[in-house]
Scaffold this active site. Sequence first.
Site, mmCIF file in Angstrom:
data_model
loop_
_atom_site.group_PDB
_atom_site.id
_atom_site.type_symbol
_atom_site.label_atom_id
_atom_site.label_comp_id
_atom_site.label_asym_id
_atom_site.label_seq_id
_atom_site.Cartn_x
_atom_site.Cartn_y
_atom_site.Cartn_z
ATOM 1 C CG ASN A 9 -49.851 -6.828 -27.924
ATOM 2 O OD1 ASN A 9 -50.270 -5.730 -28.284
ATOM 3 N ND2 ASN A 9 -48.813 -7.429 -28.501
ATOM 4 C CE LYS A 11 -49.926 -9.409 -31.227
ATOM 5 N NZ LYS A 11 -49.364 -10.551 -31.919
ATOM 6 C CG HIS A 97 -44.592 -7.478 -29.789
ATOM 7 N ND1 HIS A 97 -44.701 -8.006 -31.055
ATOM 8 C CD2 HIS A 97 -45.392 -8.224 -28.994
ATOM 9 C CE1 HIS A 97 -45.546 -9.027 -31.013
ATOM 10 N NE2 HIS A 97 -45.987 -9.167 -29.773
ATOM 11 C CD GLU A 99 -46.956 -8.802 -33.980
ATOM 12 O OE1 GLU A 99 -47.583 -7.829 -33.530
ATOM 13 O OE2 GLU A 99 -47.382 -9.980 -33.899
ATOM 14 C CD GLU A 167 -45.002 -12.158 -26.831
ATOM 15 O OE1 GLU A 167 -46.164 -12.427 -26.523
ATOM 16 O OE2 GLU A 167 -44.698 -11.275 -27.649
ATOM 17 N N GLY A 177 -55.340 -17.161 -33.703
ATOM 18 C CA GLY A 177 -55.268 -18.164 -32.648
ATOM 19 C C GLY A 177 -54.778 -19.508 -33.163
ATOM 20 C CB SER A 217 -50.418 -19.592 -30.008
ATOM 21 O OG SER A 217 -50.028 -19.119 -31.266
HETATM 22 P P1 PGA Z 1 -50.690 -14.267 -29.942
HETATM 23 O O1 PGA Z 1 -49.777 -12.967 -29.773
HETATM 24 O O2 PGA Z 1 -51.231 -14.602 -28.586
HETATM 25 O O3 PGA Z 1 -51.769 -13.879 -30.922
HETATM 26 O O4 PGA Z 1 -49.801 -15.353 -30.483
HETATM 27 C C1 PGA Z 1 -48.927 -12.817 -28.684
HETATM 28 C C2 PGA Z 1 -48.100 -11.560 -28.850
HETATM 29 O O5 PGA Z 1 -47.660 -11.293 -29.974
HETATM 30 O O6 PGA Z 1 -47.893 -10.800 -27.894
#
Ligand code: PGA
Length: 256
Positions: A9, A11, A97, A99, A167, A177, A217
Amino acid sequence: MKKPLVVGNWKLNPVAITDAQTLARAVATKTKRYAPAVDVVVAPPFPFLSEVARTLKKHAVQLGAQDVFFEESGPHTGEVSAGMLQDIGVQYVIVGHSERRARGETDEVVAQKTIAALRRRLTPIVCIGEHARDARGDFYTVVAKQLAASLQGVSSAQVAKLVIAYEPVWAISAGDGKGKTATPEDVEEMALFIFKELAKHYNRTTARRVRLLYGGSVNPQNAPALGTIENIGGFLVGGASLRPDDFAAIVKNMCI
Ligand code: PGA
């Protein structure tokens, strides 16, 4: 056995189309050896999808989008439909998601988007996860409600075709990270719980067919322990998906 799946992803990254092409090419090259054993997907921002589709044309890496709207056409400024995504070669789409949920997306909308994606034969990656954990275990109820409401109206035949990404919001990194990682025990218990919830709403055979990913993460260091968890069939990767070597190492880890 379900084929493992690793989704990058991206983003709101990278900022330029040439960088998106370079990243896609690097991911394709570095994951090539693992393609027969693992499904690999990258989800770039909307404006880069067509160009990345072209870049990936002769490669095994598949294309995903980060969101979709539930209507097919009409007066919906700024939205992108499942039909449009299908038309440019997108195969997967992330829905719900955290976000996006933080910006007001409800479970009801997530369910509508999931159904719209399925109608166009896109594979939805439905994201669920609690904001925080509490000693009493109330977060299990939170996840159960989110799961049921996000799949409202999704039939048994349809659910077998989709992907669920667990998640935990507290484990998602800020792209650096450096987020907290859920322990393999945390994830294992939740993965079993999600399986049981799916079995309750549908049946065990159907629940067994649903691919369940972990996200939050994920990096080359924690992927080996997280990847061997029963009921976890891969990862939804944010920050590390922007680093081709790290992403390839995570993909390699799922090749067993
Ligand atoms: P991340 O994001 O691996 O940077 O924690 C995962 C996600 O939001 O899909």
